[in-house]
Design an enzyme around this catalytic site. Structure first.
Site, PDB file in Angstrom:
ATOM      1  CD  GLU A  37      -3.138   0.361   0.179  1.00 45.84           C
ATOM      2  OE1 GLU A  37      -2.712   1.463  -0.219  1.00 45.84           O
ATOM      3  OE2 GLU A  37      -4.267  -0.064  -0.124  1.00 45.84           O
ATOM      4  NE  ARG A  43      -5.398  -3.053   8.603  1.00 50.03           N
ATOM      5  CZ  ARG A  43      -5.554  -2.535   7.387  1.00 50.03           C
ATOM      6  NH1 ARG A  43      -5.466  -1.225   7.199  1.00 50.03           N
ATOM      7  NH2 ARG A  43      -5.810  -3.315   6.356  1.00 50.03           N
ATOM      8  CG  ASN A  74      -7.140   1.208   4.660  1.00 47.46           C
ATOM      9  OD1 ASN A  74      -6.300   0.331   4.632  1.00 47.46           O
ATOM     10  ND2 ASN A  74      -7.989   1.417   3.678  1.00 47.46           N
ATOM     11  CG  ASN A 105      -8.809   2.409   0.531  1.00 45.08           C
ATOM     12  OD1 ASN A 105      -7.603   2.544   0.760  1.00 45.08           O
ATOM     13  ND2 ASN A 105      -9.452   1.276   0.668  1.00 45.08           N
ATOM     14  CG  ASP A 131      -7.410  -0.065  -2.284  1.00 45.90           C
ATOM     15  OD1 ASP A 131      -7.181   0.865  -1.497  1.00 45.90           O
ATOM     16  OD2 ASP A 131      -7.110  -1.238  -2.011  1.00 45.90           O
TER      17      ASP A 131
HETATM   18 CA    CA Z   1      -6.002   1.053   0.388  1.00 46.28          CA
END
Ligand code: CA
Length: 293
Positions: A18, A102, A104, A149, A199
């Site tokens: 990520e 959590r 992100n 996101n 995303d």
């Molecule tokens: Ca992501």
């Protein structure tokens, strides 16, 4: 552009890759493995790779003007600094998340604030997007999301783009750069069913959005004013997770991917899952912002 050839960059593999970001001062690409709590760095010219272990899951990180990083680890905002020959992650602001939830994705805005959102594993609508100002105060900016996101800003800094992955939508907000306030939420892009879920994302020098499509085997380019798909670049992995421009001429698009959620058979069929990819899409990006606090 759909037959554009990708390259696998470096040898690192992430469970959940990520948050790629380019350091234009040092010519280094950073990216993360959220679950193992690692920051990877890679010099694309020499191929040299290193990693920093921060000791907890890390959702996102960004460069800090003072050096080192600002980051959202599992449970709050941290500064990651280098001293006495080692890296230290020091919590600055604790954010209480439900067990299993959590932090992100996140990123710095053009004024140098650091934005990071959370994800909720169980209940829908229990996650949020936070912003840490340059005076280090933290506030909740968007509530009622599930998997926070995306995040990028229009070239004139007047629009923030953001996604709650489970909605299949990328949203646009009017953005007040002076105070970091959001207004007038609307849908910029709706990703059709079957294409994957939106995303991480970035913007190119023509103001078009590049969105990684989780489950979609690709990154995609969209016009945020019309919501139309301009092109997609296929990758040999189902879970592309985020993307960022880098390289000496900012003309290389780096794409992270994940092994998470794939079973043994899928991992055998898509063994590059978790790798970092690079394509040259024929358009360049713009430098990313640093935390100014
Ligand atoms: Ca992501």
């Amino acid at each position: 552009m759909s037959d554009m050839k990708y390259k696998v960059i470096g040898n690192k593999r992430a469970e959940l890759g990520e948050s790629p970001f380019w350091d234009e001062q040092n010519g280094v690409l950073y990216w993360l493995d959220i679950l193992s709590g690692k920051i990877f760095d890679l010099d694309p010219i020499t191929g040299q790779e290193n990693e920093i272990t921060v000791g907890k899951p890390i959702g996102c990180a960004a460069l800090r003007e003072k050096g080192g990083f600002v980051a959202a680890l599992e449970d709050g905002f941290y500064f990651i600094t280098h001293s006495e020959a080692k890296w230290n992650a020091e919590i600055f602001e604790y954010i209480e998340n439900k067990p299993g939830d959590r932090f992100n994705d996140g990123k710095c805005d053009p004024a140098g604030r650091f934005w990071a959102g959370t994800m909720s594993k169980g209940d829908k609508g229990k996650a949020a997007l936070y912003v840490m100002d340059i005076n280090r105060t933290v506030r909740k900016a968007v509530d009622g999301v599930t998997v926070s996101n995306g995040l990028t800003w229009s070239l004139d800094s007047k629009i923030m783009y953001y996604t709650d992955t489970v909605t299949s939508e990328v949203w646009a907000f009017d953005y007040d750069l002076a105070n970091g306030r959001l207004a007038n939420k609307r849908t910029a892009i709706r990703v059709p069913d079957g294409m994957g879920l939106p995303d991480g994302m970035t913007i190119d020098a023509e103001g078009m959005l590049w969105v990684a499509l989780w489950g979609g085997y690709c990154v995609s380019r969209w016009d945020p004013d019309t919501g139309s798909l301009l092109c997609k670049i296929d990758l040999p992995v189902p879970h592309t997770s985020s993307c960022a421009f880098g390289g000496r001429n900012m003309d290389e698009l780096y794409i992270t991917s994940a092994r998470e959620g794939l079973d043994e058979a899928q991992l055998r069929a898509q063994p590059l899952s978790g790798a970092l990819f690079m394509v040259k899409p024929g358009v360049s990006g713009v430098p990313m912002f640093r935390y100014k606090g």
